[in-house]
Motif scaffolding. Sequence first.
Motif, PDB file in Angstrom:
ATOM      1  N   GLY A  22       0.817  -1.212   0.000  1.00  0.00           N
ATOM      2  CA  GLY A  22       0.000   0.000   0.000  1.00  0.00           C
ATOM      3  C   GLY A  22       0.841   1.248   0.000  1.00  0.00           C
ATOM      4  O   GLY A  22       2.049   1.205  -0.248  1.00  0.00           O
ATOM      5  N   TYR A  23       0.188   2.373   0.294  1.00  0.00           N
ATOM      6  CA  TYR A  23       0.927   3.638   0.173  1.00  0.00           C
ATOM      7  C   TYR A  23       2.004   3.780   1.233  1.00  0.00           C
ATOM      8  O   TYR A  23       2.949   4.529   1.065  1.00  0.00           O
ATOM      9  CB  TYR A  23      -0.004   4.846   0.103  1.00  0.00           C
ATOM     10  N   SER A  24       1.883   3.019   2.353  1.00  0.00           N
ATOM     11  CA  SER A  24       2.964   3.083   3.346  1.00  0.00           C
ATOM     12  C   SER A  24       4.234   2.448   2.782  1.00  0.00           C
ATOM     13  O   SER A  24       5.321   2.623   3.333  1.00  0.00           O
ATOM     14  CB  SER A  24       2.567   2.388   4.643  1.00  0.00           C
ATOM     15  N   HIS A  25       4.114   1.686   1.708  1.00  0.00           N
ATOM     16  CA  HIS A  25       5.285   1.080   1.068  1.00  0.00           C
ATOM     17  C   HIS A  25       5.700   1.848  -0.184  1.00  0.00           C
ATOM     18  O   HIS A  25       6.594   1.416  -0.895  1.00  0.00           O
ATOM     19  CB  HIS A  25       4.984  -0.371   0.690  1.00  0.00           C
TER      20      HIS A  25
ATOM     21  N   VAL B 285       9.843   4.223  -1.623  1.00  0.00           N
ATOM     22  CA  VAL B 285       9.744   2.924  -0.956  1.00  0.00           C
ATOM     23  C   VAL B 285      10.631   2.962   0.284  1.00  0.00           C
ATOM     24  O   VAL B 285      11.852   3.119   0.181  1.00  0.00           O
ATOM     25  CB  VAL B 285      10.150   1.780  -1.903  1.00  0.00           C
ATOM     26  N   ASP B 286       9.987   2.861   1.450  1.00  0.00           N
ATOM     27  CA  ASP B 286      10.678   2.953   2.737  1.00  0.00           C
ATOM     28  C   ASP B 286      11.958   2.114   2.731  1.00  0.00           C
ATOM     29  O   ASP B 286      11.982   0.999   2.214  1.00  0.00           O
ATOM     30  CB  ASP B 286       9.721   2.435   3.812  1.00  0.00           C
ATOM     31  N   SER B 287      13.026   2.687   3.293  1.00  0.00           N
ATOM     32  CA  SER B 287      14.319   1.994   3.222  1.00  0.00           C
ATOM     33  C   SER B 287      14.348   0.709   4.050  1.00  0.00           C
ATOM     34  O   SER B 287      15.257  -0.103   3.899  1.00  0.00           O
ATOM     35  CB  SER B 287      15.445   2.934   3.647  1.00  0.00           C
ATOM     36  N   ASN B 288      13.335   0.498   4.921  1.00  0.00           N
ATOM     37  CA  ASN B 288      13.271  -0.771   5.668  1.00  0.00           C
ATOM     38  C   ASN B 288      12.796  -1.929   4.810  1.00  0.00           C
ATOM     39  O   ASN B 288      12.931  -3.085   5.192  1.00  0.00           O
ATOM     40  CB  ASN B 288      12.290  -0.646   6.837  1.00  0.00           C
ATOM     41  N   ILE B 289      12.196  -1.607   3.693  1.00  0.00           N
ATOM     42  CA  ILE B 289      11.673  -2.668   2.825  1.00  0.00           C
ATOM     43  C   ILE B 289      12.828  -3.272   2.031  1.00  0.00           C
ATOM     44  O   ILE B 289      13.645  -2.551   1.464  1.00  0.00           O
ATOM     45  CB  ILE B 289      10.570  -2.090   1.909  1.00  0.00           C
ATOM     46  N   PRO B 290      12.931  -4.599   2.043  1.00  0.00           N
ATOM     47  CA  PRO B 290      14.076  -5.220   1.387  1.00  0.00           C
ATOM     48  C   PRO B 290      14.139  -4.918  -0.111  1.00  0.00           C
ATOM     49  O   PRO B 290      13.106  -4.775  -0.763  1.00  0.00           O
ATOM     50  CB  PRO B 290      13.876  -6.723   1.609  1.00  0.00           C
ATOM     51  N   ARG B 291      15.359  -4.783  -0.609  1.00  0.00           N
ATOM     52  CA  ARG B 291      15.609  -4.617  -2.046  1.00  0.00           C
ATOM     53  C   ARG B 291      16.028  -5.966  -2.584  1.00  0.00           C
ATOM     54  O   ARG B 291      16.945  -6.583  -2.031  1.00  0.00           O
ATOM     55  CB  ARG B 291      16.724  -3.600  -2.263  1.00  0.00           C
ATOM     56  N   ARG B 292      15.353  -6.445  -3.619  1.00  0.00           N
ATOM     57  CA  ARG B 292      15.688  -7.757  -4.199  1.00  0.00           C
ATOM     58  C   ARG B 292      16.196  -7.560  -5.612  1.00  0.00           C
ATOM     59  O   ARG B 292      15.444  -7.211  -6.516  1.00  0.00           O
ATOM     60  CB  ARG B 292      14.462  -8.677  -4.215  1.00  0.00           C
ATOM     61  N   TYR B 293      17.493  -7.765  -5.804  1.00  0.00           N
ATOM     62  CA  TYR B 293      18.080  -7.634  -7.139  1.00  0.00           C
ATOM     63  C   TYR B 293      17.980  -8.971  -7.847  1.00  0.00           C
ATOM     64  O   TYR B 293      18.329 -10.002  -7.310  1.00  0.00           O
ATOM     65  CB  TYR B 293      19.543  -7.206  -7.030  1.00  0.00           C
TER      66      TYR B 293
END
Length: 365
Positions: A275-278, A355-363
């Motif tokens: 959602g928008y929190s992400h 996108v909040d920096s706590n959300i994992p980045r998946r390359y």
Amino acid sequence: MPALFIDQNILKNNIEITKELAKDSQIIGVVKENGYGLGLCEYARLLVENGINILAVTDIDEAVALRKSGIHCDILMLTPLYQRAELECALANYIILCIASCEGGELAESIARELNTYARAHICIDTGFGRYGFPDNRLQDIIYTIHHMQHICVTGIYSHFYASACRKSQYTLEQFNRFTNLCDKLEEASIFTGFRHIAATCALLKYPETRLDAVRIGSAFLGRLPFPDQWGYKPAGMLEAAISDIHTLPAGHNIGYGHTYITRKKTTVAIVPAGYSHGLDVRRANPCPGIAHLPRHILHLLKNALFPEKLYGFHNRQAFPVLGRVGMNSVAVDITGANLSVGDVIRFPVNPIFVDSNIPRRYKL
Ligand SMILES: *Cc1c(COP(=O)(O)O)cnc(C)c1O
């Protein structure tokens, strides 16, 4: 929790396009603000692996984080440092300083002398942006500062455009002239200032004559341009989450807050916990900057009201419309007739910076 999915091939494509456009000019990869949301160190490593060998940040903590993660290439500060602890940190980590005033030059010089160390720096010139830099008419201040820095070696000089995305070219061309005139005067006075740079993404694309010795690129690598693309850039970064629930609603049923969507027929709905929190469906407000811009602002509002940008979720290549408003942490997607199950991943276009920096980045390759 959702994740930010980043397709490396899209980034590589954008880097290659940029390299072609930059021709002989060097490319400084701007990775400020958590790498524009792509994840500072992982993104920086990808840039380095793809031939970008100067990075730039605006925060000393980011520069240090890059060093700690094992990045050894040149790192340039795009903002001046005026705090002793920050300057000491920059010197200890071999960061190229930004010198933007006489005081900044004196402070950096005195600390470097005390620590008996040397550093490189780029001189920042204000040609109209109004944030950082020596005003371009203060030639004597610049010469004085460069002469008095014995422990700081000037290896570059730069300025920044403030209107290169605008339709009018006059501001950009004026800034460019001011900058090159100043650089020429310094050269005439036998002051060595190393390589010159002023262009960021928009200028590289719209005013290729402003490339000089280097271009500083952020947005182009993400494929995010403020005008229509004609070069083949692709936007990088999609918010992804697995379907958590599937149900079927009858015709005439509301979906989401605000009574903005009513089903017209029997509809199979997938609920996706994003959602928008992400960062989903988050965009910058576009406030009207004054009476002179009012007509254009109203046109813009009207266009958005008449032709609202529709949001879709994607599974493989298939697009599924979002129904109703995006919630804080969930969204409904129309999957009527599709063969999808709970656990299947849906991806949404998103601007990674939101996108909040706590959300994992998946390359992904
Ligand atoms: C952010 C920034 C850039 C990169 O701008 P893009 O338009 O994203 O390429 C370049 N120079 C400076 C000084 C910046 O702050």
